[in-house]
Design a protein around this motif. Structure first.
Motif, PDB file in Angstrom:
ATOM      1  N   CYS A 166       0.843  -1.191   0.000  1.00 53.06           N
ATOM      2  CA  CYS A 166       0.000   0.000   0.000  1.00 53.06           C
ATOM      3  C   CYS A 166       0.879   1.242   0.000  1.00 53.06           C
ATOM      4  O   CYS A 166       1.705   1.428   0.897  1.00 53.06           O
ATOM      5  CB  CYS A 166      -0.919   0.018   1.227  1.00 53.06           C
ATOM      6  N   ASN A 167       0.692   2.075  -0.996  1.00 52.47           N
ATOM      7  CA  ASN A 167       1.430   3.331  -1.107  1.00 52.47           C
ATOM      8  C   ASN A 167       0.685   4.399  -0.307  1.00 52.47           C
ATOM      9  O   ASN A 167      -0.278   4.992  -0.773  1.00 52.47           O
ATOM     10  CB  ASN A 167       1.544   3.739  -2.580  1.00 52.47           C
ATOM     11  N   ALA A 168       1.144   4.636   0.915  1.00 58.49           N
ATOM     12  CA  ALA A 168       0.556   5.674   1.781  1.00 58.49           C
ATOM     13  C   ALA A 168       1.535   6.824   1.963  1.00 58.49           C
ATOM     14  O   ALA A 168       1.496   7.520   2.970  1.00 58.49           O
ATOM     15  CB  ALA A 168       0.160   5.072   3.132  1.00 58.49           C
ATOM     16  N   ASP A 169       2.397   7.019   0.969  1.00 58.77           N
ATOM     17  CA  ASP A 169       3.361   8.117   1.012  1.00 58.77           C
ATOM     18  C   ASP A 169       2.708   9.346   0.381  1.00 58.77           C
ATOM     19  O   ASP A 169       3.072   9.782  -0.704  1.00 58.77           O
ATOM     20  CB  ASP A 169       4.638   7.736   0.263  1.00 58.77           C
ATOM     21  N   GLU A 170       1.719   9.888   1.079  1.00 60.08           N
ATOM     22  CA  GLU A 170       0.883  10.974   0.561  1.00 60.08           C
ATOM     23  C   GLU A 170       1.648  12.296   0.626  1.00 60.08           C
ATOM     24  O   GLU A 170       1.534  13.058   1.578  1.00 60.08           O
ATOM     25  CB  GLU A 170      -0.405  11.053   1.383  1.00 60.08           C
ATOM     26  N   GLY A 171       2.420  12.578  -0.433  1.00 55.33           N
ATOM     27  CA  GLY A 171       3.289  13.739  -0.412  1.00 55.33           C
ATOM     28  C   GLY A 171       2.792  14.936  -1.195  1.00 55.33           C
ATOM     29  O   GLY A 171       3.412  16.000  -1.164  1.00 55.33           O
ATOM     30  N   ILE A 207       2.471  -1.561   4.436  1.00 49.30           N
ATOM     31  CA  ILE A 207       1.879  -0.236   4.290  1.00 49.30           C
ATOM     32  C   ILE A 207       3.008   0.765   4.464  1.00 49.30           C
ATOM     33  O   ILE A 207       3.590   0.880   5.551  1.00 49.30           O
ATOM     34  CB  ILE A 207       0.766   0.019   5.328  1.00 49.30           C
ATOM     35  N   TYR A 208       3.342   1.456   3.396  1.00 49.14           N
ATOM     36  CA  TYR A 208       4.457   2.406   3.399  1.00 49.14           C
ATOM     37  C   TYR A 208       3.891   3.794   3.684  1.00 49.14           C
ATOM     38  O   TYR A 208       3.247   4.409   2.836  1.00 49.14           O
ATOM     39  CB  TYR A 208       5.172   2.372   2.052  1.00 49.14           C
ATOM     40  N   MET A 220      -2.295   2.752  12.498  1.00 47.78           N
ATOM     41  CA  MET A 220      -2.252   1.568  11.652  1.00 47.78           C
ATOM     42  C   MET A 220      -1.564   0.407  12.354  1.00 47.78           C
ATOM     43  O   MET A 220      -2.006  -0.740  12.241  1.00 47.78           O
ATOM     44  CB  MET A 220      -1.541   1.875  10.331  1.00 47.78           C
ATOM     45  N   ARG A 221      -0.497   0.690  13.076  1.00 51.09           N
ATOM     46  CA  ARG A 221       0.187  -0.397  13.789  1.00 51.09           C
ATOM     47  C   ARG A 221      -0.730  -1.022  14.842  1.00 51.09           C
ATOM     48  O   ARG A 221      -0.776  -2.259  14.978  1.00 51.09           O
ATOM     49  CB  ARG A 221       1.465   0.135  14.429  1.00 51.09           C
ATOM     50  N   VAL A 238       3.868  -2.202   8.930  1.00 45.65           N
ATOM     51  CA  VAL A 238       4.043  -0.814   8.506  1.00 45.65           C
ATOM     52  C   VAL A 238       5.525  -0.545   8.276  1.00 45.65           C
ATOM     53  O   VAL A 238       6.371  -0.960   9.068  1.00 45.65           O
ATOM     54  CB  VAL A 238       3.498   0.159   9.572  1.00 45.65           C
ATOM     55  N   ARG A 239       5.827   0.134   7.180  1.00 48.97           N
ATOM     56  CA  ARG A 239       7.174   0.651   6.941  1.00 48.97           C
ATOM     57  C   ARG A 239       7.072   2.173   6.863  1.00 48.97           C
ATOM     58  O   ARG A 239       6.181   2.694   6.186  1.00 48.97           O
ATOM     59  CB  ARG A 239       7.767   0.099   5.645  1.00 48.97           C
TER      60      ARG A 239
END
Length: 528
Positions: A166-171, A207-208, A220-221, A238-239
Protein backbone atom coordinates in the motif's frame (compact mmCIF):
# COMPACT_ATOMS: atom_id res chain seq x y z
CA UNK A 1 -23.82 9.95 31.43
CA UNK A 2 -23.77 12.10 28.31
CA UNK A 3 -21.97 10.51 25.39
CA UNK A 4 -19.99 12.85 23.14
CA UNK A 5 -17.81 12.36 20.08
CA UNK A 6 -14.58 14.29 19.39
CA UNK A 7 -12.13 13.70 16.54
CA UNK A 8 -8.65 12.32 17.17
CA UNK A 9 -7.60 13.20 13.61
CA UNK A 10 -4.22 14.96 13.30
CA UNK A 11 -5.81 18.13 11.87
CA UNK A 12 -8.44 18.22 14.61
CA UNK A 13 -5.81 17.77 17.32
CA UNK A 14 -3.81 20.64 15.80
CA UNK A 15 -6.90 22.81 16.26
CA UNK A 16 -7.35 21.85 19.93
CA UNK A 17 -9.39 18.63 19.95
CA UNK A 18 -7.36 16.97 22.73
CA UNK A 19 -7.90 19.86 25.14
CA UNK A 20 -11.58 19.86 24.25
CA UNK A 21 -11.88 16.11 24.90
CA UNK A 22 -10.24 16.54 28.32
CA UNK A 23 -12.61 19.37 29.23
CA UNK A 24 -15.62 17.23 28.29
CA UNK A 25 -14.27 14.31 30.30
CA UNK A 26 -13.80 16.59 33.31
CA UNK A 27 -17.50 17.49 33.00
CA UNK A 28 -18.36 13.81 33.45
CA UNK A 29 -19.01 12.96 29.79
CA UNK A 30 -18.22 9.67 28.10
CA UNK A 31 -15.89 10.81 25.35
CA UNK A 32 -15.55 8.71 22.19
CA UNK A 33 -12.63 9.68 19.95
CA UNK A 34 -13.46 9.29 16.27
CA UNK A 35 -11.86 10.29 13.00
CA UNK A 36 -12.69 13.62 11.41
CA UNK A 37 -15.85 14.09 9.38
CA UNK A 38 -13.72 16.08 6.95
CA UNK A 39 -14.94 19.71 7.24
CA UNK A 40 -12.04 21.41 8.98
CA UNK A 41 -13.72 24.81 9.27
CA UNK A 42 -15.91 23.40 12.07
CA UNK A 43 -13.10 21.64 13.94
CA UNK A 44 -12.75 21.08 16.83
CA UNK A 45 -16.18 19.54 16.45
CA UNK A 46 -18.23 18.03 19.28
CA UNK A 47 -21.18 15.76 18.61
CA UNK A 48 -23.55 15.14 21.50
CA UNK A 49 -25.63 11.96 21.49
CA UNK A 50 -29.36 12.68 21.83
CA UNK A 51 -32.75 11.18 21.05
CA UNK A 52 -32.65 13.08 17.75
CA UNK A 53 -29.24 11.69 16.79
CA UNK A 54 -25.79 13.19 17.15
CA UNK A 55 -26.01 16.99 17.40
CA UNK A 56 -22.89 18.85 16.34
CA UNK A 57 -21.28 22.01 17.70
CA UNK A 58 -18.25 23.59 16.11
CA UNK A 59 -15.81 25.03 16.28
CA UNK A 60 -15.75 24.69 20.05
CA UNK A 61 -13.15 25.69 22.66
CA UNK A 62 -12.61 23.94 26.03
CA UNK A 63 -14.19 26.85 27.91
CA UNK A 64 -17.39 26.36 25.86
CA UNK A 65 -18.25 22.85 27.00
CA UNK A 66 -20.92 23.92 29.50
CA UNK A 67 -22.80 25.78 26.77
CA UNK A 68 -22.46 22.77 24.49
CA UNK A 69 -23.87 20.38 27.05
CA UNK A 70 -26.87 22.57 27.88
CA UNK A 71 -27.51 23.21 24.17
CA UNK A 72 -27.03 27.00 24.24
CA UNK A 73 -23.74 27.27 22.33
CA UNK A 74 -24.15 29.62 19.32
CA UNK A 75 -22.17 27.27 17.04
CA UNK A 76 -24.87 24.61 17.13
CA UNK A 77 -24.85 22.81 13.78
CA UNK A 78 -27.62 20.28 14.28
CA UNK A 79 -27.16 16.84 12.75
CA UNK A 80 -23.80 17.08 10.98
CA UNK A 81 -24.73 14.77 8.13
CA UNK A 82 -27.58 17.18 7.25
CA UNK A 83 -25.22 20.13 6.66
CA UNK A 84 -25.02 21.14 2.97
CA UNK A 85 -21.34 20.16 2.84
CA UNK A 86 -22.22 16.56 3.75
CA UNK A 87 -25.77 16.14 2.44
CA UNK A 88 -24.68 16.00 -1.21
CA UNK A 89 -21.83 13.54 -0.72
CA UNK A 90 -21.79 9.89 -1.79
CA UNK A 91 -19.65 8.31 0.88
CA UNK A 92 -18.57 4.83 -0.16
CA UNK A 93 -14.97 4.86 1.08
CA UNK A 94 -15.37 7.35 3.93
CA UNK A 95 -18.76 6.14 5.19
CA UNK A 96 -17.42 5.35 8.67
CA UNK A 97 -14.95 8.25 9.03
CA UNK A 98 -16.05 10.52 11.87
CA UNK A 99 -18.71 8.00 12.91
CA UNK A 100 -16.83 5.15 14.57
CA UNK A 101 -14.04 4.74 17.08
CA UNK A 102 -11.19 3.94 14.66
CA UNK A 103 -9.68 1.27 16.91
CA UNK A 104 -12.90 -0.46 17.95
CA UNK A 105 -13.32 -3.81 16.22
CA UNK A 106 -16.91 -3.90 17.51
CA UNK A 107 -17.68 -0.50 16.00
CA UNK A 108 -16.20 -1.54 12.67
CA UNK A 109 -18.22 -4.76 12.54
CA UNK A 110 -21.40 -2.91 13.54
CA UNK A 111 -20.99 -0.59 10.57
CA UNK A 112 -20.70 -3.34 7.91
CA UNK A 113 -17.00 -3.99 8.46
CA UNK A 114 -15.50 -7.29 7.23
CA UNK A 115 -18.48 -8.03 4.97
CA UNK A 116 -16.34 -7.48 1.90
CA UNK A 117 -13.63 -9.88 3.12
CA UNK A 118 -16.23 -12.51 3.99
CA UNK A 119 -17.76 -12.19 0.53
CA UNK A 120 -14.33 -12.38 -1.12
CA UNK A 121 -13.26 -15.50 0.75
CA UNK A 122 -16.48 -17.20 -0.31
CA UNK A 123 -15.34 -16.76 -3.93
CA UNK A 124 -12.37 -17.94 -5.96
CA UNK A 125 -9.47 -15.51 -6.52
CA UNK A 126 -10.47 -15.14 -10.18
CA UNK A 127 -14.04 -14.24 -9.22
CA UNK A 128 -12.76 -11.51 -6.90
CA UNK A 129 -10.51 -10.10 -9.62
CA UNK A 130 -13.43 -10.18 -12.05
CA UNK A 131 -15.58 -8.25 -9.57
CA UNK A 132 -12.93 -5.53 -9.24
CA UNK A 133 -12.68 -5.35 -13.05
CA UNK A 134 -16.46 -5.09 -13.40
CA UNK A 135 -16.61 -2.28 -10.83
CA UNK A 136 -14.49 -0.05 -13.05
CA UNK A 137 -12.19 0.85 -10.14
CA UNK A 138 -9.08 2.71 -11.31
CA UNK A 139 -5.97 3.68 -9.38
CA UNK A 140 -6.72 6.66 -7.15
CA UNK A 141 -3.22 8.06 -7.04
CA UNK A 142 -1.90 8.70 -10.53
CA UNK A 143 -2.94 8.05 -14.10
CA UNK A 144 -6.00 5.99 -13.20
CA UNK A 145 -4.83 2.53 -14.35
CA UNK A 146 -7.57 -0.13 -13.96
CA UNK A 147 -7.06 -1.88 -10.63
CA UNK A 148 -8.53 -5.20 -11.77
CA UNK A 149 -6.08 -5.51 -14.66
CA UNK A 150 -3.15 -4.97 -12.30
CA UNK A 151 -4.51 -7.65 -9.98
CA UNK A 152 -5.04 -10.05 -12.89
CA UNK A 153 -1.40 -9.66 -13.90
CA UNK A 154 -0.21 -10.56 -10.41
CA UNK A 155 -2.65 -13.46 -10.12
CA UNK A 156 -1.36 -14.93 -13.39
CA UNK A 157 2.31 -14.20 -12.68
CA UNK A 158 4.50 -17.18 -11.78
CA UNK A 159 6.59 -16.97 -8.67
CA UNK A 160 6.19 -17.07 -4.92
CA UNK A 161 5.76 -15.37 -2.52
CA UNK A 162 3.58 -12.55 -3.77
CA UNK A 163 3.13 -9.24 -1.97
CA UNK A 164 0.53 -6.52 -1.43
CA UNK A 165 2.01 -3.04 -0.98
CA UNK A 166 0.00 0.00 0.00
CA UNK A 167 1.43 3.33 -1.11
CA UNK A 168 0.56 5.67 1.78
CA UNK A 169 3.36 8.12 1.01
CA UNK A 170 0.88 10.97 0.56
CA UNK A 171 3.29 13.74 -0.41
CA UNK A 172 1.16 15.92 -2.72
CA UNK A 173 0.38 19.41 -1.51
CA UNK A 174 -3.26 19.89 -0.57
CA UNK A 175 -3.93 16.17 -0.04
CA UNK A 176 -4.91 14.49 3.21
CA UNK A 177 -7.41 11.75 2.30
CA UNK A 178 -4.95 8.89 2.96
CA UNK A 179 -4.12 10.31 6.38
CA UNK A 180 -7.79 10.82 7.24
CA UNK A 181 -8.66 7.25 6.24
CA UNK A 182 -5.78 5.67 8.14
CA UNK A 183 -6.49 7.71 11.26
CA UNK A 184 -10.28 7.48 11.06
CA UNK A 185 -11.02 4.01 9.60
CA UNK A 186 -7.84 1.89 9.56
CA UNK A 187 -9.64 -1.46 9.43
CA UNK A 188 -11.11 -0.48 6.04
CA UNK A 189 -7.62 -0.32 4.53
CA UNK A 190 -6.61 -3.57 6.24
CA UNK A 191 -9.73 -5.29 4.91
CA UNK A 192 -9.03 -4.02 1.38
CA UNK A 193 -5.48 -5.34 1.51
CA UNK A 194 -6.66 -8.71 2.83
CA UNK A 195 -9.13 -8.96 -0.07
CA UNK A 196 -6.33 -8.15 -2.53
CA UNK A 197 -4.16 -10.82 -0.92
CA UNK A 198 -6.88 -13.44 -1.37
CA UNK A 199 -7.42 -12.31 -4.97
CA UNK A 200 -3.80 -12.74 -6.08
CA UNK A 201 -2.45 -15.35 -3.66
CA UNK A 202 -0.29 -13.06 -1.51
CA UNK A 203 0.64 -13.90 2.05
CA UNK A 204 2.27 -10.69 3.30
CA UNK A 205 1.77 -6.98 2.87
CA UNK A 206 3.41 -3.65 3.65
CA UNK A 207 1.88 -0.24 4.29
CA UNK A 208 4.46 2.41 3.40
CA UNK A 209 3.53 5.55 5.36
CA UNK A 210 5.33 8.88 5.15
CA UNK A 211 7.24 9.77 8.32
CA UNK A 212 5.35 13.07 8.61
CA UNK A 213 2.20 11.13 9.62
CA UNK A 214 2.96 9.95 13.19
CA UNK A 215 -0.73 9.60 14.12
CA UNK A 216 -1.43 7.43 11.08
CA UNK A 217 1.64 5.28 11.75
CA UNK A 218 0.60 4.62 15.36
CA UNK A 219 -3.04 4.01 14.45
CA UNK A 220 -2.25 1.57 11.65
CA UNK A 221 0.19 -0.40 13.79
CA UNK A 222 -2.36 -0.74 16.58
CA UNK A 223 -5.13 -1.67 14.14
CA UNK A 224 -2.95 -4.34 12.52
CA UNK A 225 -2.35 -5.87 15.94
CA UNK A 226 -6.05 -5.86 16.78
CA UNK A 227 -7.08 -7.42 13.47
CA UNK A 228 -4.22 -9.90 13.04
CA UNK A 229 -6.36 -12.97 13.76
CA UNK A 230 -9.16 -11.66 11.55
CA UNK A 231 -7.02 -11.50 8.40
CA UNK A 232 -5.03 -14.74 8.83
CA UNK A 233 -3.33 -16.20 6.76
CA UNK A 234 -2.45 -12.74 5.49
CA UNK A 235 0.03 -10.74 7.57
CA UNK A 236 0.78 -7.02 7.51
CA UNK A 237 3.40 -4.55 8.69
CA UNK A 238 4.04 -0.81 8.51
CA UNK A 239 7.17 0.65 6.94
CA UNK A 240 7.94 4.32 7.60
CA UNK A 241 9.19 6.50 4.74
CA UNK A 242 12.32 8.60 4.92
CA UNK A 243 10.82 11.90 3.74
CA UNK A 244 11.54 11.72 0.00
CA UNK A 245 8.77 12.82 -2.36
CA UNK A 246 10.08 10.51 -5.07
CA UNK A 247 9.23 7.50 -2.87
CA UNK A 248 5.62 8.14 -3.78
CA UNK A 249 6.60 6.65 -7.16
CA UNK A 250 5.88 2.95 -6.90
CA UNK A 251 9.29 1.53 -7.85
CA UNK A 252 11.22 4.02 -5.69
CA UNK A 253 8.90 3.03 -2.85
CA UNK A 254 9.75 -0.65 -3.38
CA UNK A 255 13.46 0.14 -3.22
CA UNK A 256 12.89 2.02 0.03
CA UNK A 257 11.05 -0.93 1.59
CA UNK A 258 13.98 -3.14 0.58
CA UNK A 259 16.30 -0.86 2.54
CA UNK A 260 17.83 0.88 -0.46
CA UNK A 261 17.95 4.53 -1.43
CA UNK A 262 14.62 5.42 -3.04
CA UNK A 263 15.33 5.61 -6.77
CA UNK A 264 13.09 4.96 -9.73
CA UNK A 265 13.48 1.65 -11.52
CA UNK A 266 13.32 1.34 -15.29
CA UNK A 267 10.27 -0.49 -16.65
CA UNK A 268 9.92 -3.20 -17.79
CA UNK A 269 9.85 -5.35 -15.78
CA UNK A 270 6.63 -4.14 -14.16
CA UNK A 271 6.23 -4.49 -10.37
CA UNK A 272 3.29 -6.81 -11.05
CA UNK A 273 5.83 -9.29 -12.46
CA UNK A 274 9.04 -8.40 -10.61
CA UNK A 275 8.27 -6.06 -7.76
CA UNK A 276 9.20 -6.23 -4.09
CA UNK A 277 12.27 -8.44 -3.61
CA UNK A 278 11.88 -9.39 -7.27
CA UNK A 279 8.51 -11.07 -6.69
CA UNK A 280 5.06 -10.37 -8.20
CA UNK A 281 3.59 -7.40 -6.32
CA UNK A 282 0.29 -5.55 -6.20
CA UNK A 283 1.02 -1.92 -5.38
CA UNK A 284 -2.00 0.37 -4.95
CA UNK A 285 -2.56 3.52 -2.97
CA UNK A 286 -4.75 3.88 0.12
CA UNK A 287 -7.91 5.07 -1.63
CA UNK A 288 -7.78 2.28 -4.23
CA UNK A 289 -7.49 -0.47 -1.62
CA UNK A 290 -10.01 1.16 0.73
CA UNK A 291 -12.62 1.18 -2.07
CA UNK A 292 -12.44 -2.60 -2.46
CA UNK A 293 -14.46 -3.67 0.65
CA UNK A 294 -17.52 -1.75 -0.60
CA UNK A 295 -17.22 -3.38 -4.03
CA UNK A 296 -17.15 -6.90 -2.61
CA UNK A 297 -19.80 -6.24 0.04
CA UNK A 298 -22.31 -4.35 -2.11
CA UNK A 299 -21.44 -5.76 -5.53
CA UNK A 300 -19.52 -4.45 -8.50
CA UNK A 301 -22.68 -3.10 -10.13
CA UNK A 302 -23.47 -0.86 -7.16
CA UNK A 303 -20.05 0.76 -7.46
CA UNK A 304 -20.06 0.99 -11.25
CA UNK A 305 -23.52 2.61 -11.22
CA UNK A 306 -21.95 5.81 -9.88
CA UNK A 307 -19.59 7.94 -11.92
CA UNK A 308 -19.04 9.44 -15.36
CA UNK A 309 -17.75 7.92 -18.60
CA UNK A 310 -14.88 5.52 -17.90
CA UNK A 311 -14.41 6.99 -14.41
CA UNK A 312 -16.61 4.86 -12.17
CA UNK A 313 -17.40 5.03 -8.48
CA UNK A 314 -16.60 7.90 -6.15
CA UNK A 315 -13.55 10.09 -5.62
CA UNK A 316 -12.62 11.65 -2.27
CA UNK A 317 -11.81 15.21 -3.39
CA UNK A 318 -9.63 17.31 -1.10
CA UNK A 319 -10.19 21.08 -1.08
CA UNK A 320 -7.28 23.12 0.23
CA UNK A 321 -5.37 26.37 -0.19
CA UNK A 322 -7.20 29.70 -0.28
CA UNK A 323 -10.68 28.18 0.02
CA UNK A 324 -13.48 28.99 2.45
CA UNK A 325 -14.63 25.44 3.23
CA UNK A 326 -11.54 23.27 3.12
CA UNK A 327 -11.98 19.57 3.65
CA UNK A 328 -12.76 16.20 2.12
CA UNK A 329 -15.76 15.80 -0.19
CA UNK A 330 -16.51 12.32 -1.56
CA UNK A 331 -18.66 12.37 -4.68
CA UNK A 332 -19.16 10.39 -7.88
CA UNK A 333 -17.05 11.36 -10.88
CA UNK A 334 -18.68 13.89 -13.20
CA UNK A 335 -19.25 16.85 -10.90
CA UNK A 336 -17.77 20.00 -12.44
CA UNK A 337 -14.61 21.66 -11.22
CA UNK A 338 -16.53 24.90 -10.68
CA UNK A 339 -19.12 23.20 -8.47
CA UNK A 340 -16.36 21.78 -6.30
CA UNK A 341 -14.52 25.10 -5.94
CA UNK A 342 -17.38 27.60 -5.73
CA UNK A 343 -20.50 25.75 -4.60
CA UNK A 344 -18.90 23.28 -2.19
CA UNK A 345 -15.65 25.04 -1.32
CA UNK A 346 -17.33 28.45 -1.11
CA UNK A 347 -14.72 30.22 -3.24
CA UNK A 348 -11.60 31.90 -1.91
CA UNK A 349 -11.30 32.32 1.86
CA UNK A 350 -9.86 35.79 1.25
CA UNK A 351 -13.10 36.94 -0.36
CA UNK A 352 -11.24 37.84 -3.54
CA UNK A 353 -12.02 36.25 -6.93
CA UNK A 354 -10.60 32.81 -7.60
CA UNK A 355 -7.95 33.10 -10.30
CA UNK A 356 -6.61 29.56 -10.56
CA UNK A 357 -6.86 26.08 -9.09
CA UNK A 358 -4.23 23.38 -9.24
CA UNK A 359 -5.56 19.84 -9.47
CA UNK A 360 -3.39 16.80 -8.74
CA UNK A 361 -0.73 18.07 -6.35
CA UNK A 362 2.43 20.08 -7.06
CA UNK A 363 2.78 18.44 -10.49
CA UNK A 364 -0.82 19.06 -11.52
CA UNK A 365 -2.01 21.61 -14.07
CA UNK A 366 -3.43 25.03 -13.25
CA UNK A 367 -6.95 25.79 -14.48
CA UNK A 368 -8.55 29.25 -14.79
CA UNK A 369 -12.26 29.87 -14.07
CA UNK A 370 -12.96 29.71 -17.80
CA UNK A 371 -12.35 25.94 -17.53
CA UNK A 372 -14.50 25.34 -14.46
CA UNK A 373 -17.05 23.60 -16.68
CA UNK A 374 -14.75 20.56 -16.86
CA UNK A 375 -16.28 17.40 -15.39
CA UNK A 376 -14.15 15.70 -12.75
CA UNK A 377 -13.14 12.77 -14.95
CA UNK A 378 -9.80 11.20 -15.90
CA UNK A 379 -10.30 11.55 -19.65
CA UNK A 380 -11.71 15.08 -19.52
CA UNK A 381 -8.76 16.33 -17.49
CA UNK A 382 -6.24 14.53 -19.69
CA UNK A 383 -7.78 16.09 -22.79
CA UNK A 384 -7.53 19.52 -21.12
CA UNK A 385 -3.83 19.04 -20.42
CA UNK A 386 -4.15 18.07 -16.76
CA UNK A 387 -4.56 15.12 -14.46
CA UNK A 388 -6.70 14.23 -11.46
CA UNK A 389 -3.95 12.38 -9.60
CA UNK A 390 -4.82 12.06 -5.93
CA UNK A 391 -7.69 14.57 -6.34
CA UNK A 392 -6.21 17.40 -4.34
CA UNK A 393 -7.53 20.82 -5.39
CA UNK A 394 -5.51 23.86 -4.28
CA UNK A 395 -7.26 27.22 -4.70
CA UNK A 396 -5.57 30.58 -5.45
CA UNK A 397 -7.15 34.02 -5.54
CA UNK A 398 -6.30 36.85 -7.94
CA UNK A 399 -3.23 37.92 -5.98
CA UNK A 400 -1.23 34.88 -7.16
CA UNK A 401 1.74 35.30 -9.52
CA UNK A 402 1.54 32.35 -11.88
CA UNK A 403 5.07 32.79 -13.20
CA UNK A 404 6.32 32.30 -9.64
CA UNK A 405 4.13 29.21 -9.33
CA UNK A 406 5.70 27.81 -12.51
CA UNK A 407 9.12 28.53 -11.05
CA UNK A 408 8.12 26.71 -7.86
CA UNK A 409 7.22 23.59 -9.89
CA UNK A 410 10.70 23.51 -11.43
CA UNK A 411 12.37 24.18 -8.08
CA UNK A 412 10.27 21.46 -6.41
CA UNK A 413 11.36 18.97 -9.06
CA UNK A 414 15.01 19.98 -8.69
CA UNK A 415 14.91 19.51 -4.91
CA UNK A 416 12.97 16.22 -4.94
CA UNK A 417 14.61 14.52 -7.94
CA UNK A 418 16.26 11.21 -7.14
CA UNK A 419 18.93 12.17 -9.69
CA UNK A 420 18.80 8.97 -11.70
CA UNK A 421 17.79 10.47 -15.06
CA UNK A 422 19.20 13.55 -16.78
CA UNK A 423 15.95 15.23 -17.98
CA UNK A 424 14.62 15.44 -14.43
CA UNK A 425 17.90 16.09 -12.59
CA UNK A 426 19.36 18.71 -14.95
CA UNK A 427 16.21 19.87 -16.72
CA UNK A 428 14.54 21.07 -13.53
CA UNK A 429 17.65 23.07 -12.54
CA UNK A 430 17.82 24.68 -15.98
CA UNK A 431 14.08 25.34 -15.68
CA UNK A 432 14.59 27.39 -12.51
CA UNK A 433 17.24 29.45 -14.28
CA UNK A 434 14.97 30.10 -17.27
CA UNK A 435 12.13 31.15 -14.98
CA UNK A 436 14.43 33.55 -13.14
CA UNK A 437 15.33 35.20 -16.45
CA UNK A 438 11.68 35.44 -17.47
CA UNK A 439 10.61 36.95 -14.14
CA UNK A 440 13.42 39.50 -14.28
CA UNK A 441 12.73 40.39 -17.90
CA UNK A 442 9.08 41.26 -17.13
CA UNK A 443 10.30 44.48 -15.54
CA UNK A 444 12.56 45.58 -18.43
CA UNK A 445 11.43 48.21 -20.95
CA UNK A 446 11.51 47.56 -24.71
CA UNK A 447 14.43 50.00 -24.96
CA UNK A 448 16.33 47.95 -22.43
CA UNK A 449 15.59 44.80 -24.43
CA UNK A 450 17.58 46.28 -27.30
CA UNK A 451 20.56 46.68 -25.00
CA UNK A 452 20.95 43.01 -24.15
CA UNK A 453 24.63 43.16 -24.94
CA UNK A 454 25.22 45.55 -22.04
CA UNK A 455 23.52 43.23 -19.58
CA UNK A 456 20.02 44.76 -19.30
CA UNK A 457 18.94 42.01 -16.92
CA UNK A 458 21.69 42.89 -14.47
CA UNK A 459 25.17 41.47 -14.34
CA UNK A 460 24.31 38.54 -12.08
CA UNK A 461 21.37 37.42 -14.20
CA UNK A 462 23.08 38.06 -17.52
CA UNK A 463 26.09 36.05 -16.46
CA UNK A 464 23.86 32.98 -16.14
CA UNK A 465 22.52 33.34 -19.69
CA UNK A 466 24.85 31.84 -22.31
CA UNK A 467 25.65 34.41 -24.99
CA UNK A 468 24.48 32.08 -27.76
CA UNK A 469 20.85 32.00 -26.63
CA UNK A 470 18.07 34.52 -26.98
CA UNK A 471 17.44 35.98 -23.52
CA UNK A 472 14.36 37.97 -24.52
CA UNK A 473 11.08 36.87 -22.95
CA UNK A 474 9.98 35.34 -26.26
CA UNK A 475 13.24 33.45 -26.59
CA UNK A 476 13.14 32.21 -23.00
CA UNK A 477 9.52 31.05 -23.15
CA UNK A 478 10.31 29.14 -26.35
CA UNK A 479 13.28 27.56 -24.58
CA UNK A 480 11.06 26.75 -21.60
CA UNK A 481 8.56 24.94 -23.80
CA UNK A 482 11.34 22.96 -25.47
CA UNK A 483 12.75 22.00 -22.07
CA UNK A 484 9.30 20.87 -20.87
CA UNK A 485 8.94 18.68 -23.95
CA UNK A 486 12.26 17.00 -23.17
CA UNK A 487 11.33 16.47 -19.52
CA UNK A 488 7.88 15.12 -20.35
CA UNK A 489 9.06 12.54 -22.87
CA UNK A 490 12.53 11.76 -21.56
CA UNK A 491 12.15 11.44 -17.79
CA UNK A 492 12.22 8.02 -16.22
CA UNK A 493 9.21 8.61 -13.96
CA UNK A 494 6.33 11.00 -13.37
CA UNK A 495 8.32 13.43 -11.22
CA UNK A 496 10.18 14.83 -14.21
CA UNK A 497 7.49 13.77 -16.66
CA UNK A 498 4.67 15.64 -14.90
CA UNK A 499 6.57 18.81 -13.93
CA UNK A 500 5.68 20.33 -17.35
CA UNK A 501 1.96 20.20 -16.45
CA UNK A 502 2.00 23.13 -13.98
CA UNK A 503 4.62 25.02 -15.99
CA UNK A 504 2.92 24.80 -19.38
CA UNK A 505 -0.60 25.31 -18.01
CA UNK A 506 0.53 28.47 -16.22
CA UNK A 507 2.20 29.65 -19.43
CA UNK A 508 -0.83 28.81 -21.59
CA UNK A 509 -3.61 30.14 -19.36
CA UNK A 510 -1.85 33.07 -17.68
CA UNK A 511 0.60 34.41 -20.30
CA UNK A 512 0.34 37.93 -18.89
CA UNK A 513 2.31 36.78 -15.84
CA UNK A 514 5.14 35.82 -18.19
CA UNK A 515 5.27 39.23 -19.88
CA UNK A 516 2.95 38.35 -22.77
CA UNK A 517 -0.44 39.95 -23.62
CA UNK A 518 -3.37 38.84 -21.48
CA UNK A 519 -5.74 36.41 -23.22
CA UNK A 520 -9.14 37.62 -24.41
CA UNK A 521 -10.94 35.03 -22.27
CA UNK A 522 -10.35 37.08 -19.10
CA UNK A 523 -12.92 39.65 -20.20
CA UNK A 524 -15.46 36.87 -20.65
CA UNK A 525 -14.71 35.64 -17.13
CA UNK A 526 -15.26 39.12 -15.69
CA UNK A 527 -18.61 39.43 -17.48
CA UNK A 528 -19.61 36.04 -16.07
Amino acid sequence: MTRVFVSRDMASVALGADALARALSDMGCEVVRTGSRGLFSVEPLVEVESEDGRIGYGPVQPEDVAAVLDGTHPNRLGRVEALPFFAGQQRFTFARCGIVDPLSMADYAAHDGWKGLEAARAQSPQQVVDAVKASGLRGRGGAGFPTGIKWQTVLDAPGSPKYIVCNADEGDSGTFADRMLMEGDPFCLIEGMAIAAHAVGATHGYIYIRSEYPFAIDTMREAIGLSAERIVPFTLEVRVGAGAYVCGEETALLDSIEGKRGQVRAKPPLPALQGLFGKPTVINNVLSLAAVPFILAEGADAYAAVGFGRSRGTMPVQLAGNVKHGGLYEIGFGITLGALVNDIGGGAASGRPVRAVQVGGPLGAYFPPSMFHLPFDYEAFAQAGGLIGHAGITVFDDSVDMAQMARFAMEFCAVESCGKCTPCRIGSTRGVEIMDRIVAARHVTPVGMEQAGSGYLGEALYSRAPSRIDISIEGQTALLRDLCDTMKHGSLCALGGFTPYPVLSALDHFPEDFGAPAPVRQAAEQDA
